[in-house]
Scaffold this motif. Structure first.
Motif, mmCIF file in Angstrom:
data_model
loop_
_atom_site.group_PDB
_atom_site.id
_atom_site.type_symbol
_atom_site.label_atom_id
_atom_site.label_comp_id
_atom_site.label_asym_id
_atom_site.label_seq_id
_atom_site.Cartn_x
_atom_site.Cartn_y
_atom_site.Cartn_z
ATOM 1 N N ARG A 1 -78.524 -78.521 -39.894
ATOM 2 C CA ARG A 1 -77.967 -79.596 -40.737
ATOM 3 C C ARG A 1 -78.770 -80.891 -40.545
ATOM 4 O O ARG A 1 -78.917 -81.683 -41.454
ATOM 5 C CB ARG A 1 -76.500 -79.822 -40.387
ATOM 6 C CG ARG A 1 -75.778 -80.802 -41.292
ATOM 7 C CD ARG A 1 -74.340 -81.024 -40.844
ATOM 8 N NE ARG A 1 -73.577 -79.807 -40.741
ATOM 9 C CZ ARG A 1 -72.897 -79.236 -41.745
ATOM 10 N NH1 ARG A 1 -72.895 -79.791 -42.932
ATOM 11 N NH2 ARG A 1 -72.202 -78.128 -41.555
ATOM 12 N N GLN A 2 -79.340 -81.070 -39.346
ATOM 13 C CA GLN A 2 -80.154 -82.250 -39.028
ATOM 14 C C GLN A 2 -81.644 -81.999 -39.298
ATOM 15 O O GLN A 2 -82.479 -82.854 -39.015
ATOM 16 C CB GLN A 2 -79.990 -82.633 -37.548
ATOM 17 C CG GLN A 2 -78.561 -82.809 -37.101
ATOM 18 C CD GLN A 2 -77.892 -83.984 -37.775
ATOM 19 O OE1 GLN A 2 -78.508 -85.014 -37.959
ATOM 20 N NE2 GLN A 2 -76.635 -83.821 -38.153
ATOM 21 N N TYR B 1 -85.885 -81.114 -46.871
ATOM 22 C CA TYR B 1 -84.591 -80.748 -47.452
ATOM 23 C C TYR B 1 -84.708 -80.584 -48.957
ATOM 24 O O TYR B 1 -85.468 -81.298 -49.611
ATOM 25 C CB TYR B 1 -83.577 -81.882 -47.254
ATOM 26 C CG TYR B 1 -82.962 -81.957 -45.897
ATOM 27 C CD1 TYR B 1 -81.697 -81.438 -45.673
ATOM 28 C CD2 TYR B 1 -83.621 -82.572 -44.842
ATOM 29 C CE1 TYR B 1 -81.112 -81.525 -44.418
ATOM 30 C CE2 TYR B 1 -83.050 -82.667 -43.593
ATOM 31 C CZ TYR B 1 -81.790 -82.144 -43.386
ATOM 32 O OH TYR B 1 -81.212 -82.228 -42.155
ATOM 33 N N ASN C 1 -75.562 -76.576 -36.590
ATOM 34 C CA ASN C 1 -75.497 -78.039 -36.475
ATOM 35 C C ASN C 1 -76.895 -78.632 -36.432
ATOM 36 O O ASN C 1 -77.163 -79.669 -37.034
ATOM 37 C CB ASN C 1 -74.716 -78.457 -35.229
ATOM 38 C CG ASN C 1 -73.233 -78.229 -35.357
ATOM 39 O OD1 ASN C 1 -72.712 -78.043 -36.457
ATOM 40 N ND2 ASN C 1 -72.540 -78.217 -34.241
ATOM 41 N N GLN D 1 -79.719 -77.749 -48.503
ATOM 42 C CA GLN D 1 -78.508 -78.459 -48.092
ATOM 43 C C GLN D 1 -77.468 -78.385 -49.205
ATOM 44 O O GLN D 1 -77.571 -79.073 -50.208
ATOM 45 C CB GLN D 1 -78.826 -79.917 -47.748
ATOM 46 C CG GLN D 1 -77.664 -80.667 -47.150
ATOM 47 C CD GLN D 1 -77.183 -80.042 -45.845
ATOM 48 O OE1 GLN D 1 -77.937 -79.830 -44.922
ATOM 49 N NE2 GLN D 1 -75.904 -79.725 -45.783
ATOM 50 N N ALA E 1 -88.251 -83.304 -38.638
ATOM 51 C CA ALA E 1 -87.200 -82.562 -39.332
ATOM 52 C C ALA E 1 -87.822 -81.728 -40.445
ATOM 53 O O ALA E 1 -88.843 -82.109 -41.018
ATOM 54 C CB ALA E 1 -86.164 -83.519 -39.916
#
Length: 151
Positions: A38-39, A13, A35, A136, A10
């Motif tokens: 967001r992950q 963030y 989407n 985020q 990932a």
């Protein structure tokens, strides 16, 4: 062009308070991208016929006009091509000014314009190694780039 790159699980963030000043326009097609982001998944559309990636994601290949489009990983790393700091911002971004924006050439060959995140003690310079990350916000993600913090 090969799109075989090592992709981390990932993107990193940065959690931010408040809502995005200018949320992205969502469609049935782009919802998959947002989407995923967001992950922490960094991806784009890729033509299944000519094998070329496109950013931002598109449901029709702009290179060969094929509707046979899927999803593929983007490299989270690249080099800074150019940058500037916005002082006279559009009204919706006035509260955030001054802020840096730049163009990053990703290792997968995609050139992307995005917000840059300042790292204390580091100046932005052309050809600087950059990494993508997720900003985020309370109402959803945006992508940005910063100088690489790790090799």
């Amino acid at each position: 062009m090969s799109h075989d790159v090592t992709i981390p699980a990932a993107l990193p963030y940065i959690n931010l308070l408040g809502k995005r000043a200018y949320p992205p326009r969502l469609s049935e097609f782009t919802q998959h991208f947002w989407n995923g982001l967001r992950q922490g998944v960094w991806q784009t559309s890729c033509c299944q016929d000519c094998k070329r990636q496109t950013f931002p994601p598109k449901p029709l290949c702009p290179h060969c006009w094929s509707p046979n489009v899927g999803w593929s990983a983007l490299s989270p790393r690249g080099l800074l091509y150019s940058w500037t700091r916005i002082h006279a911002a559009p009204a919706v971004f006035t509260a955030e000014a001054p802020y840096p924006v730049g163009i990053v050439d990703l290792d997968t060959g995609i050139r992307i314009a995005c917000r840059l995140v300042d790292v204390p003690g580091q100046a932005f310079i052309p050809d600087m190694p950059m990494e993508m990350l997720v900003l985020q916000y309370e109402d959803g993600p945006l992508f940005a780039a910063r100088p690489c913090l790790a090799p």
